[in-house]
Design a protein around this motif. Structure first.
Motif, mmCIF file in Angstrom:
data_model
loop_
_atom_site.group_PDB
_atom_site.id
_atom_site.type_symbol
_atom_site.label_atom_id
_atom_site.label_comp_id
_atom_site.label_asym_id
_atom_site.label_seq_id
_atom_site.Cartn_x
_atom_site.Cartn_y
_atom_site.Cartn_z
ATOM 1 N N LEU A 55 19.200 22.863 -31.714
ATOM 2 C CA LEU A 55 19.876 21.608 -31.416
ATOM 3 C C LEU A 55 19.036 20.754 -30.471
ATOM 4 O O LEU A 55 18.258 21.271 -29.666
ATOM 5 C CB LEU A 55 21.248 21.882 -30.787
ATOM 6 N N GLU A 56 19.228 19.453 -30.520
ATOM 7 C CA GLU A 56 18.488 18.522 -29.676
ATOM 8 C C GLU A 56 18.957 18.616 -28.226
ATOM 9 O O GLU A 56 20.154 18.708 -27.958
ATOM 10 C CB GLU A 56 18.684 17.092 -30.191
ATOM 11 N N ASN A 57 17.992 18.603 -27.273
ATOM 12 C CA ASN A 57 18.373 18.712 -25.858
ATOM 13 C C ASN A 57 18.041 17.470 -25.047
ATOM 14 O O ASN A 57 18.170 17.472 -23.828
ATOM 15 C CB ASN A 57 17.706 19.933 -25.219
ATOM 16 N N THR A 58 17.589 16.389 -25.691
ATOM 17 C CA THR A 58 17.305 15.153 -24.965
ATOM 18 C C THR A 58 18.413 14.147 -25.204
ATOM 19 O O THR A 58 19.121 14.204 -26.215
ATOM 20 C CB THR A 58 15.960 14.548 -25.401
ATOM 21 N N GLY A 64 14.936 16.849 -19.880
ATOM 22 C CA GLY A 64 15.643 17.804 -20.731
ATOM 23 C C GLY A 64 15.154 19.222 -20.521
ATOM 24 O O GLY A 64 15.953 20.163 -20.431
ATOM 25 N N ALA A 65 13.825 19.391 -20.429
ATOM 26 C CA ALA A 65 13.254 20.731 -20.216
ATOM 27 C C ALA A 65 13.668 21.291 -18.861
ATOM 28 O O ALA A 65 14.006 22.479 -18.731
ATOM 29 C CB ALA A 65 11.730 20.670 -20.329
ATOM 30 N N ALA A 66 13.639 20.432 -17.826
ATOM 31 C CA ALA A 66 14.051 20.884 -16.499
ATOM 32 C C ALA A 66 15.530 21.250 -16.483
ATOM 33 O O ALA A 66 15.928 22.261 -15.880
ATOM 34 C CB ALA A 66 13.762 19.801 -15.458
ATOM 35 N N VAL A 75 25.103 12.162 -24.076
ATOM 36 C CA VAL A 75 24.924 13.553 -23.666
ATOM 37 C C VAL A 75 24.233 14.301 -24.800
ATOM 38 O O VAL A 75 24.533 14.074 -25.982
ATOM 39 C CB VAL A 75 26.286 14.211 -23.332
ATOM 40 N N ALA A 76 23.310 15.186 -24.458
ATOM 41 C CA ALA A 76 22.554 15.926 -25.461
ATOM 42 C C ALA A 76 23.483 16.777 -26.331
ATOM 43 O O ALA A 76 24.427 17.399 -25.822
ATOM 44 C CB ALA A 76 21.514 16.810 -24.779
ATOM 45 N N PRO A 77 23.223 16.862 -27.656
ATOM 46 C CA PRO A 77 24.057 17.685 -28.551
ATOM 47 C C PRO A 77 24.151 19.145 -28.122
ATOM 48 O O PRO A 77 25.206 19.779 -28.286
ATOM 49 C CB PRO A 77 23.352 17.540 -29.907
ATOM 50 N N SER A 78 23.054 19.702 -27.571
ATOM 51 C CA SER A 78 23.092 21.103 -27.144
ATOM 52 C C SER A 78 24.132 21.326 -26.053
ATOM 53 O O SER A 78 24.811 22.371 -26.015
ATOM 54 C CB SER A 78 21.715 21.544 -26.637
ATOM 55 N N VAL A 79 24.304 20.350 -25.167
ATOM 56 C CA VAL A 79 25.284 20.464 -24.087
ATOM 57 C C VAL A 79 26.701 20.311 -24.638
ATOM 58 O O VAL A 79 27.622 21.041 -24.249
ATOM 59 C CB VAL A 79 25.003 19.417 -22.995
ATOM 60 N N ILE A 80 26.880 19.384 -25.560
ATOM 61 C CA ILE A 80 28.207 19.174 -26.154
ATOM 62 C C ILE A 80 28.704 20.450 -26.827
ATOM 63 O O ILE A 80 29.834 20.912 -26.582
ATOM 64 C CB ILE A 80 28.167 18.008 -27.166
ATOM 65 N N TRP A 81 27.862 21.062 -27.669
ATOM 66 C CA TRP A 81 28.283 22.271 -28.370
ATOM 67 C C TRP A 81 28.444 23.454 -27.420
ATOM 68 O O TRP A 81 29.295 24.321 -27.644
ATOM 69 C CB TRP A 81 27.291 22.595 -29.487
#
Length: 495
Positions: free
Chosen positions: A175-178, A314-316, A184-190
């Motif tokens: 999933l995208e993290n940026t 996003g990486a941090a 809000v990034a999709p990875s955080v939403i899911w």
């Protein structure tokens, strides 16, 4: 007084299993709320003001819920109804918060995100407070340190899972993290969707697998005069009388609670700073992103965030999840031996040494800056990060040990000094010692960061270390109540 029976070891686990899910959700919030709020438009120095809702909710909710659960006797249990209601509300908040950008036509996303953060925190507090009291209700005194150590272990297992989830969804699932500003990034939403499901599932396990004692048994085990309790409950009191009674309890709190309050102040002041400012601290100090990229006014002038800045943030943000998972893992491992260590060298030396190691961990953050790109094998995937990011694993050992002790030792020390009939309300009052330092930290940390440290967040993490060391020193001024000898986990398993 009738002797309360020991619980079989796995029933001790059942009593606390729901806390795994609660902390799963809480860890997601801790590791990602600053990231979400920054993406939605919050300035760096204002982040702590959004986070103030967490301790405020605890300050308001926990004493009320504690007092109410003390007076509740229903066919569904004494604490269980509050635990279940709080879990449902928290799950709803987790589902809505990362979707703040979809309500832009009706309300500013940053405002909606703040409201959902408040809802989540209120619900987490409704759930957490009865869990603390449930262990005190169900676990006899000689198993109390084991009980709270198991709770600490489960809390940290949940925290490891919750902290790592956005990273796993990005680097394993894909999933995208940026995120661009206002999203809000999709990875955080899911991750928040999954966290809500784990929260509900684990709480349902505890609610359906833990049969609370009926009033007659509970009163007999705790030495409570049932007739006196019945008279108190039958007496109708006005709101001023109830408030007067509450403040009377506050004034007459056990001396041990007062002394622990000092330790709690230093500990939770430090923890609050870590949760709020670790993401900007390592984004700046390790990934080299300038503080201006956390400034809402500056972002408004540049329009679209450059790809390399968005990628670094996003990486941090993902790496914060990893190091938070690391300290939770170290805390879980230490929780396994915590009861035995406390039994061997004493509760106070164990508590003080743990806080000292946590303080040194915070202060050592400054030693790990940037560095060459390094490939790290995390078993589930490989990532490339600055070498300074890898070095941050070392301070997490001390932070994890401190966290395990903070979750278990104050309650193990305190629970034996509380009157059984008012355990819930006193546990709620004890939450003042958690909420108040966080509120103060929220009010002063932002101005200190802006005016003293010029928005260089790494230095406020070092300040957190100084406060944690002060907490370690203050442990030695706590006078423990005398208790029966502790039963270690092996003995509990054989019971």
């Amino acid at each position: 007084m009738k002797k309360q029976p020991k619980l079989p070891f796995w029933q001790v686990w059942n009593v606390s299993l729901g806390f795994l899910g609660v902390q799963f959700g809480f860890a997601l919030q801790n590791a990602n709320a600053s990231r979400i709020l920054s993406d939605l438009g919050a300035d760096l120095h204002s982040l702590s003001l959004f986070w103030i809702v967490a301790p405020l909710m605890g300050l308001l909710v926990q004493p009320i819920v504690g007092s109410a659960s003390d007076r509740t006797w229903s066919r569904f249990g004494r604490r269980n109804p509050y635990i279940l209601f709080g879990a449902i509300a928290a799950a709803l908040g987790m589902a809505f918060m990362p979707n703040a950008s979809i309500v832009v036509a009706f309300i500013a996303p940053i405002l909606f995100g703040g409201v959902m953060l408040a809802l989540m925190d209120a619900a987490f507090n409704v759930t957490m407070q009865p869990f603390r009291a449930l262990v005190s209700d169900m676990v006899p005194s000689e198993q109390r340190t084991v009980g709270y150590s198991v709770q600490s272990l489960l809390i940290n297992i949940g925290a490891v899972m919750g902290s790592m989830l956005p990273f796993i969804l990005t680097n394993v699932i894909g999933l995208e993290n940026t995120a661009q500003a206002g999203e809000v990034a999709p990875s955080v939403i899911w991750a928040f969707y999954i966290g809500a499901s784990v929260l509900l599932g684990s709480v349902l396990w505890t609610v359906f697998r833990t049969k609370e004692y009926p009033p007659e048994e509970y009163n007999a085990y705790k030495g409570i005069d049932a007739e006196e309790v019945a008279r108190e409950r039958a007496e109708r009191k006005s709101l001023p009388q109830r408030l007067a009674g509450f403040f009377a309890l506050l004034v007459s709190m056990p001396k041990t609670m007062r002394q622990l309050a000092v330790v709690q102040f230093f500990s939770w002041f430090s923890l609050f700073i870590m949760w709020v400012y670790t993401t900007p601290a390592i984004t700046q100090h390790v990934w080299g992103v300038e503080a201006k990229w956390f400034d809402h006014d500056y972002l408004a002038t540049v329009g679209e965030i450059p790809a390399h800045i968005a990628a670094a943030k996003g990486a941090a943000g993902d790496w914060v999840g990893i190091i938070f998972a690391a300290y939770s893992l170290f805390a879980a491992l230490f929780s396994i031996v915590l009861a035995r260590v406390a039994h061997t060298i004493g509760r106070k030396p164990t508590y003080a040494l743990s806080l000292l190691l946590g303080g040194l961990g915070y202060m050592s953050f400054v030693l790990f800056k940037g560095g060459d790109a390094t490939q790290v094998n995390l078993l589930i995937t490989e990532v490339t990060v600055p070498s300074g990011a890898v070095g941050l694993m070392l301070p997490m050992i001390g932070v994890g040990i401190a966290w395990a002790a903070i979750l278990a030792m104050p309650y193990a020390i305190l629970s034996d000094s509380l009157p059984a009939a008012k355990t819930g309300v006193y546990m709620g009052i004890f939450n003042f010692t958690i909420a108040a330092p966080q509120i103060l930290s929220a009010l002063v940390a932002g101005p200190i960061l802006a005016t003293v440290f010029d928005n260089q967040a790494i230095y406020i993490i070092m300040l957190a270390g100084v406060f944690m060391v002060c907490g370690a020193i203050s442990v030695f001024f706590v006078r423990e109540p005398e208790t029966e000898p502790e039963t270690d986990s092996g003995e509990a398993a054989a019971a």
